[in-house]
Design an enzyme around this catalytic site. Structure first.
Site, PDB file in Angstrom:
ATOM      1  N   GLN A 346       9.338   0.356   5.346  1.00 15.15           N
ATOM      2  CA  GLN A 346      10.522  -0.316   5.861  1.00 15.15           C
ATOM      3  C   GLN A 346      10.035  -1.375   6.837  1.00 15.15           C
ATOM      4  O   GLN A 346       9.112  -1.124   7.625  1.00 15.15           O
ATOM      5  CB  GLN A 346      11.449   0.673   6.578  1.00 15.15           C
ATOM      6  N   SER A 512       9.584   4.270  11.224  1.00 12.98           N
ATOM      7  CA  SER A 512      10.602   4.715  10.273  1.00 12.98           C
ATOM      8  C   SER A 512      10.021   5.841   9.431  1.00 12.98           C
ATOM      9  O   SER A 512       8.830   5.818   9.102  1.00 12.98           O
ATOM     10  CB  SER A 512      11.019   3.552   9.362  1.00 12.98           C
ATOM     11  N   THR A 513      10.850   6.808   9.060  1.00 12.54           N
ATOM     12  CA  THR A 513      10.416   7.874   8.158  1.00 12.54           C
ATOM     13  C   THR A 513      10.877   7.575   6.738  1.00 12.54           C
ATOM     14  O   THR A 513      11.047   8.470   5.923  1.00 12.54           O
ATOM     15  CB  THR A 513      10.913   9.236   8.675  1.00 12.54           C
ATOM     16  N   HIS A 514      11.075   6.303   6.440  1.00 15.90           N
ATOM     17  CA  HIS A 514      11.558   5.887   5.128  1.00 15.90           C
ATOM     18  C   HIS A 514      10.379   5.495   4.237  1.00 15.90           C
ATOM     19  O   HIS A 514      10.205   4.338   3.878  1.00 15.90           O
ATOM     20  CB  HIS A 514      12.540   4.726   5.279  1.00 15.90           C
ATOM     21  N   ASN A 515       9.569   6.474   3.872  1.00 21.94           N
ATOM     22  CA  ASN A 515       8.451   6.266   2.947  1.00 21.94           C
ATOM     23  C   ASN A 515       8.968   6.383   1.521  1.00 21.94           C
ATOM     24  O   ASN A 515       9.632   7.362   1.181  1.00 21.94           O
ATOM     25  CB  ASN A 515       7.356   7.302   3.173  1.00 21.94           C
TER      26      ASN A 515
END
Length: 588
Positions: A346, A512-515
């Site tokens: 992200q 962000s933890t949006h991998n």
């Protein structure tokens, strides 16, 4: 010695959002389903006690709910010419641990991706020509927004999402997002009541001719009973969402929306504190026989199953496929192979405006309480005159005012001492923060594979992450940051500061933890790991569900799309796959 267990119809790896949805749907179909979860059991009533749930030191700073590197670490580098080194502490992103997974500690932003995301290569080529995206490895997902819309709807009504639709059956709705694709109906709950900061943000955005709207939120604006008959409460604006669990039953998670029904089913079982080591394949390598896992006592088991569903966190799904020999690993030099391909993240940036005459009361907050501007997100605007593709949502979402971590001070403030203390007191209540959440587009040299040097406690190679922000995404983020500075000026205030995204991803500070990506979906098996139904091209009785399937990441949180794809895959298994098990649902 490995202990052989009785066969199950279905074994699910991981019991978060995806695992819970798949388990519920397939047990309804009459199948005998087992979920294996690496972490502990977590239940709202017994584990999320209101007396200690809001402990910032324990959960926000010491990260009690998260995966620890001692359990599973990763290595990272910015490009293939570097030697990857282990992340000794998770910082840039924070995978969850235990039943509920990352859905326990999320903020609750619940977005739909657009058709221009799902058909990204086709749309960009049609509108701008293929040269526009240069060497980016963008590709279509194999589905359309129309196909996935009913499954978005199912997830939103399961979770009781608070929001305002912008486009119902092609009719633009006042107060919603005018750029979204058509939907069949509005959100199940109205938007959350806005606090001062997002209200002021929206007024300034409208003064610039932009189109702010309430952020779709899994923090409930009202009491709600979902389609499974599970009751949830209204959000109390406590400001403890991200990194925390909700003791108030007012933030949607597997615990508050689906597990109370699932756990009562006689044909469902979960085994916690048990780590799956690999998926067992037959001698042909084309059929999964089950999984091998180990418990905390060190006892190893083989669990036979007819159907294996990988429903762990996206990065863990990819590593498990690699460790199990499912599919061919991606080679950035040749472009061949699919497992590990198109890892994306992200591309975020931020801004702060400091006032002398405002009181925003930041402690009155929730994880997804706020306003968003999508005028510069995705393909909502004409990219013909700019040197990038993609975009970002601009969000004013004051998630918290927790005292340890909330210390905004203006540039030039001393780092310690009495002047710093005075500045902290002044700025705490009078600072307005907003940010951009930008798309992340794939490049040839951003990928996942297995590290040749470092191993875990079971002797398995760690996952190696090779990633840096592509130049395209840096240019996109800079363009949106320019617009954020325009907005900051419109807000007024004594001073503002802009935190721009720069080249050189650093794994230390949280971002962000949006991998996403690594086991991506698509219509071409030479460039995708799973087909449109998230079924492995190589091992047809394995389905891989989660953000690992994203062919890129849009300028939105992934959870809504993960939930929709879970229902989409479950429907395909129930109504297509079970008619002819272990057979590909899409011809290669």
């Amino acid at each position: 010695m490995t202990i052989l267990l009785p066969r199950k119809d279905v074994v699910i790896v991981g019991l978060g959002w995806t695992g819970s949805i798949l388990a519920h749907e397939l047990t309804d179909e009459g199948l005998d389903v087992l979920a294996i979860e690496r972490g502990p059991w977590r239940d709202t009533a017994t584990d999320f006690n209101i007396g200690y749930a809001q402990d910032e030191l324990r959960y926000g700073i010491r990260r009690d709910l998260f995966l620890q590197p001692s359990v599973e670490a990763m290595t990272m580098r910015n490009n293939p010419n570097q030697v990857a080194l282990p992340m000794r502490d998770y910082g840039s992103f924070l995978p969850g641990n235990g039943v509920g997974g990352a859905g326990v500690h999320w903020n609750g932003h619940t977005w739909r991706f657009w058709d221009s995301d799902f058909q990204i290569r086709s749309r960009l080529t049609e509108r701008y020509g293929a040269a526009k995206f240069g060497d980016l490895q963008v590709q279509d997902w194999g589905i359309t927004a129309d196909e996935i819309e009913p499954y978005y709807d199912r997830f939103e009504y399961l979770a009781g999402i608070s929001g305002k639709a912008g486009n119902i059956e092609g009719r633009i709705q006042e107060g919603g997002n005018p750029f979204e694709d058509p939907r069949a109906r509005d959100y199940p709950l109205p938007p959350m009541q806005m606090t001062y900061a997002p209200t002021l943000f929206a007024e300034a955005a409208r003064s610039l001719g932009w189109h702010p709207f309430p952020t779709p939120s899994a923090n409930l604006s009202e009491a709600y009973v979902n389609p499974l008959g599970i009751a949830m409460g209204q959000c109390t604006f406590c400001g403890f969402c991200e990194r925390f669990r909700c003791a108030n039953y007012s933030k949607s998670s597997a615990q508050t929306t689906i597990l109370p029904v699932l756990m009562k089913k006689k044909n469902f079982e979960v085994r916690t504190d048990s780590e799956v080591l690999h998926v067992n394949l037959d001698s042909s390598g084309k059929v999964a026989k089950g999984v091998t896992y180990i418990d905390t006592s060190g006892v190893e088991y083989f669990q036979p199953a007819d159907l294996v569903l990988l429903c762990a966190y996206g990065l863990h799904n990819v590593r498990l496929m690699m460790l199990s020999g499912i599919g061919k690993m991606y080679d950035p030099n040749t472009g061949e192979g699919t497992i590990g391909r198109n890892y994306c993240y992200q591309t975020n940036a931020g801004a702060q405006v400091f006032f002398d005459d405002k009181n925003f009361n930041p402690f009155i907050a929730a994880g997804a309480l706020g306003q968003t501007v999508d005028d510069f997100n995705g393909d909502a605007f004409d990219h013909g005159s700019v040197d990038f593709v993609g975009g970002a949502g601009i969000n004013c979402i004051p998630t918290n005012g927790r005292p340890i971590a909330t210390r905004p001070v203006a540039p030039g403030t001393p780092k310690w001492g009495s002047d710093w203390k005075r500045a902290t007191v002044q700025a705490y209540k009078s600072t307005l923060t907003f940010s951009s959440q930008g798309s992340s587009y794939p490049s040839r040299i951003n990928y996942l594979d297995l590290d040749p040097t470092y191993k875990d406690r079971f002797g398995r190679p760690l996952m190696r992450m090779t990633f840096d922000f592509p130049d395209n995404d840096i240019r996109m983020s800079g363009y949106v940051s320019d617009r954020m500075e325009t907005l900051a000026e419109a807000l007024g205030g004594r001073q503002y500061v802009s935190a721009r995204r720069k080249k050189g991803w650093d794994s230390v500070p949280y971002q962000s933890t949006h991998n996403t990506g690594g086991a991506i979906m698509g219509a071409d098996r030479s460039t995708s790991a799973v087909n449109k139904y998230l079924q492995s091209w190589d091992v047809p009785n394995v389905f891989v569900i989660g953000a690992s399937a994203f062919a890129h990441n849009a300028g939105k949180n992934p959870t809504g799309t993960v939930g929709a794809l879970s229902y989409f895959a479950a429907d395909a298994i129930r109504n297509k796959y079970l008619r002819n098990p272990a057979t590909p649902l899409v011809s290669a």
